[in-house]
Motif scaffolding. Sequence first.
Motif, PDB file in Angstrom:
ATOM      1  N   HIS A 200      44.582  23.630  60.268  1.00  0.00           N
ATOM      2  CA  HIS A 200      43.165  24.047  59.863  1.00  0.00           C
ATOM      3  C   HIS A 200      42.359  24.539  60.856  1.00  0.00           C
ATOM      4  O   HIS A 200      41.905  25.619  60.982  1.00  0.00           O
ATOM      5  CB  HIS A 200      42.514  23.174  58.815  1.00  0.00           C
ATOM      6  N   ARG A 201      41.962  23.830  62.135  1.00  0.00           N
ATOM      7  CA  ARG A 201      41.199  24.021  62.887  1.00  0.00           C
ATOM      8  C   ARG A 201      41.447  25.111  63.999  1.00  0.00           C
ATOM      9  O   ARG A 201      40.694  25.946  64.697  1.00  0.00           O
ATOM     10  CB  ARG A 201      40.386  22.858  63.431  1.00  0.00           C
ATOM     11  N   ALA A 202      42.817  24.881  64.379  1.00  0.00           N
ATOM     12  CA  ALA A 202      43.295  25.475  65.318  1.00  0.00           C
ATOM     13  C   ALA A 202      43.442  27.145  64.824  1.00  0.00           C
ATOM     14  O   ALA A 202      43.811  27.953  65.703  1.00  0.00           O
ATOM     15  CB  ALA A 202      44.570  25.091  65.852  1.00  0.00           C
ATOM     16  N   ALA A 203      43.976  27.234  63.619  1.00  0.00           N
ATOM     17  CA  ALA A 203      44.586  28.728  63.088  1.00  0.00           C
ATOM     18  C   ALA A 203      43.461  29.844  63.238  1.00  0.00           C
ATOM     19  O   ALA A 203      42.238  29.734  62.878  1.00  0.00           O
ATOM     20  CB  ALA A 203      44.642  28.312  61.403  1.00  0.00           C
ATOM     21  N   GLY A 204      44.057  30.777  64.044  1.00  0.00           N
ATOM     22  CA  GLY A 204      43.415  31.931  64.538  1.00  0.00           C
ATOM     23  C   GLY A 204      41.959  31.537  65.282  1.00  0.00           C
ATOM     24  O   GLY A 204      41.223  32.382  65.744  1.00  0.00           O
ATOM     25  N   ASP A 205      42.093  30.611  66.261  1.00  0.00           N
ATOM     26  CA  ASP A 205      40.913  30.448  67.023  1.00  0.00           C
ATOM     27  C   ASP A 205      41.259  31.029  68.366  1.00  0.00           C
ATOM     28  O   ASP A 205      42.020  30.403  69.214  1.00  0.00           O
ATOM     29  CB  ASP A 205      40.966  28.734  67.180  1.00  0.00           C
ATOM     30  N   GLY A 206      40.892  32.197  68.485  1.00  0.00           N
ATOM     31  CA  GLY A 206      41.094  32.908  69.740  1.00  0.00           C
ATOM     32  C   GLY A 206      40.683  32.260  71.012  1.00  0.00           C
ATOM     33  O   GLY A 206      41.284  32.356  72.065  1.00  0.00           O
ATOM     34  N   GLU A 207      39.457  31.570  71.206  1.00  0.00           N
ATOM     35  CA  GLU A 207      39.169  30.769  72.292  1.00  0.00           C
ATOM     36  C   GLU A 207      39.963  29.986  72.636  1.00  0.00           C
ATOM     37  O   GLU A 207      40.493  29.471  73.873  1.00  0.00           O
ATOM     38  CB  GLU A 207      37.915  30.422  72.162  1.00  0.00           C
ATOM     39  N   LEU A 208      40.533  29.108  71.533  1.00  0.00           N
ATOM     40  CA  LEU A 208      41.476  27.947  72.005  1.00  0.00           C
ATOM     41  C   LEU A 208      42.621  28.654  72.463  1.00  0.00           C
ATOM     42  O   LEU A 208      43.381  28.162  73.510  1.00  0.00           O
ATOM     43  CB  LEU A 208      41.949  27.127  70.758  1.00  0.00           C
ATOM     44  N   ALA A 209      43.189  29.750  72.286  1.00  0.00           N
ATOM     45  CA  ALA A 209      44.251  30.477  72.138  1.00  0.00           C
ATOM     46  C   ALA A 209      44.279  30.816  73.730  1.00  0.00           C
ATOM     47  O   ALA A 209      45.034  30.861  74.846  1.00  0.00           O
ATOM     48  CB  ALA A 209      44.738  31.516  71.691  1.00  0.00           C
ATOM     49  N   ARG A 210      42.800  31.322  74.221  1.00  0.00           N
ATOM     50  CA  ARG A 210      42.741  31.745  75.527  1.00  0.00           C
ATOM     51  C   ARG A 210      42.719  30.552  76.715  1.00  0.00           C
ATOM     52  O   ARG A 210      43.621  30.560  77.538  1.00  0.00           O
ATOM     53  CB  ARG A 210      41.054  32.483  75.813  1.00  0.00           C
ATOM     54  N   HIS A 231      52.752  24.908  73.264  1.00  0.00           N
ATOM     55  CA  HIS A 231      53.486  26.121  72.676  1.00  0.00           C
ATOM     56  C   HIS A 231      52.989  26.116  70.933  1.00  0.00           C
ATOM     57  O   HIS A 231      52.836  26.962  70.546  1.00  0.00           O
ATOM     58  CB  HIS A 231      54.805  26.281  72.563  1.00  0.00           C
ATOM     59  N   ARG A 232      53.074  24.879  70.705  1.00  0.00           N
ATOM     60  CA  ARG A 232      53.025  24.628  69.133  1.00  0.00           C
ATOM     61  C   ARG A 232      51.788  24.956  68.783  1.00  0.00           C
ATOM     62  O   ARG A 232      51.234  25.799  67.786  1.00  0.00           O
ATOM     63  CB  ARG A 232      53.115  23.147  68.872  1.00  0.00           C
ATOM     64  N   VAL A 233      50.507  24.555  69.448  1.00  0.00           N
ATOM     65  CA  VAL A 233      49.156  24.643  69.154  1.00  0.00           C
ATOM     66  C   VAL A 233      48.908  26.292  69.236  1.00  0.00           C
ATOM     67  O   VAL A 233      48.047  26.945  68.657  1.00  0.00           O
ATOM     68  CB  VAL A 233      48.334  23.939  69.997  1.00  0.00           C
ATOM     69  N   LEU A 234      49.565  26.812  70.231  1.00  0.00           N
ATOM     70  CA  LEU A 234      49.230  28.100  70.685  1.00  0.00           C
ATOM     71  C   LEU A 234      49.565  29.041  69.672  1.00  0.00           C
ATOM     72  O   LEU A 234      49.156  29.981  69.131  1.00  0.00           O
ATOM     73  CB  LEU A 234      50.078  28.680  72.107  1.00  0.00           C
ATOM     74  N   ARG A 235      50.739  28.929  68.972  1.00  0.00           N
ATOM     75  CA  ARG A 235      51.451  29.549  67.764  1.00  0.00           C
ATOM     76  C   ARG A 235      50.402  29.374  66.624  1.00  0.00           C
ATOM     77  O   ARG A 235      50.234  30.492  65.975  1.00  0.00           O
ATOM     78  CB  ARG A 235      52.718  29.113  67.513  1.00  0.00           C
ATOM     79  N   LEU A 236      49.741  28.228  66.395  1.00  0.00           N
ATOM     80  CA  LEU A 236      48.737  28.038  65.489  1.00  0.00           C
ATOM     81  C   LEU A 236      47.546  28.927  65.788  1.00  0.00           C
ATOM     82  O   LEU A 236      46.986  29.790  64.640  1.00  0.00           O
ATOM     83  CB  LEU A 236      48.304  26.672  65.376  1.00  0.00           C
ATOM     84  N   ALA A 237      47.036  29.121  66.843  1.00  0.00           N
ATOM     85  CA  ALA A 237      45.673  29.827  67.181  1.00  0.00           C
ATOM     86  C   ALA A 237      46.074  31.305  67.464  1.00  0.00           C
ATOM     87  O   ALA A 237      45.050  31.920  66.808  1.00  0.00           O
ATOM     88  CB  ALA A 237      45.179  29.256  68.527  1.00  0.00           C
ATOM     89  N   ARG A 238      47.267  31.560  67.449  1.00  0.00           N
ATOM     90  CA  ARG A 238      47.554  33.215  67.269  1.00  0.00           C
ATOM     91  C   ARG A 238      48.371  33.409  65.889  1.00  0.00           C
ATOM     92  O   ARG A 238      48.505  34.642  65.683  1.00  0.00           O
ATOM     93  CB  ARG A 238      48.658  33.443  68.443  1.00  0.00           C
ATOM     94  N   PHE A 239      48.145  32.491  65.039  1.00  0.00           N
ATOM     95  CA  PHE A 239      48.632  32.780  63.530  1.00  0.00           C
ATOM     96  C   PHE A 239      50.133  33.217  63.632  1.00  0.00           C
ATOM     97  O   PHE A 239      50.522  33.977  62.940  1.00  0.00           O
ATOM     98  CB  PHE A 239      47.857  34.089  62.912  1.00  0.00           C
ATOM     99  N   GLU A 240      51.015  32.571  64.420  1.00  0.00           N
ATOM    100  CA  GLU A 240      52.443  33.120  64.663  1.00  0.00           C
ATOM    101  C   GLU A 240      52.996  31.856  63.856  1.00  0.00           C
ATOM    102  O   GLU A 240      52.673  30.983  63.535  1.00  0.00           O
ATOM    103  CB  GLU A 240      52.888  32.986  66.039  1.00  0.00           C
ATOM    104  N   ASP A 241      54.303  32.277  63.214  1.00  0.00           N
ATOM    105  CA  ASP A 241      55.037  31.567  62.550  1.00  0.00           C
ATOM    106  C   ASP A 241      55.299  30.212  63.275  1.00  0.00           C
ATOM    107  O   ASP A 241      55.685  30.264  64.549  1.00  0.00           O
ATOM    108  CB  ASP A 241      56.480  32.226  61.983  1.00  0.00           C
ATOM    109  N   THR A 242      55.412  29.196  62.631  1.00  0.00           N
ATOM    110  CA  THR A 242      55.836  27.938  63.249  1.00  0.00           C
ATOM    111  C   THR A 242      56.837  27.479  62.734  1.00  0.00           C
ATOM    112  O   THR A 242      57.400  26.192  63.093  1.00  0.00           O
ATOM    113  CB  THR A 242      54.382  26.907  63.093  1.00  0.00           C
TER     114      THR A 242
END
Length: 242
Positions: A200-210, A231-242
């Motif tokens: 929930h918190r990582a989803a779409g978090d651009g700063e976390l992705a950076r 890689h797992r968290v980065l996919r969440l932060a970028r809204f990529e399929d996991t």
Amino acid sequence: MLTPLASLRTGLELRLTAESRAWLHRALAEAADTKTGAGTTASATGADTTASATGPGTAENTAGPRGLPAWELHFVTAGRNCRPAERHAQAGHDVVDAARVLLLHAAAPGTDTVVRLYERGSADERRAVLLALPHLDPPPGTPRALALVEDALRTNDTRLVAAALGPYAATHLDAHQWRQGVLKCLFTGVPVDAVAGLEHRAAGDGELARMLTDYARERSAAGRTVPEDLHRVLRLARFEDT
């Protein structure tokens, strides 16, 4: 349906020796008594004496001047008294954590006591305080409880870091501190499964992705493996399929 704490207690009792179950029942009863001022106080010799209440039924009001409230003594000595049955021998830390969380919930201590138990406690006792934070009623004051979470995240104790990032942090930790907590997991090898509310918190978090991208780049440049959890968290932060 059982509440999370009821499930915790049921699961704990199933894993304990008969002697430890008896200790748990006694300890929880004494902790609950502190709410009504009927608790006992542990003297310096280890004996329990009846403590008189001087105010509303709270854990602090059952403490005598010469010793700990009995429930606090149980909290401290849980590691010696709460033992898993032989078939659950590998659950040693887990059963002690669970017993301490249940004791804290039953005693309903105020914020001052929660903070004191953390600050003066062993690493195991500190972990139990962190695990108990979302279950305390009344809840501790948020700024001081968050200070305990932040203190744990500054350590390199992986079990403290994991406990700090439980449901309380998921609800109350601000975005910057929460991102730092996720990175701390990656730095110290704590599985990100320990991070409550991660998806929930990582989803779409651009700063976390950076931040994750920068960290991955640094590790690659140093010839070090990038952990799969990153890689797992980065996919969440970028809204990529996991």
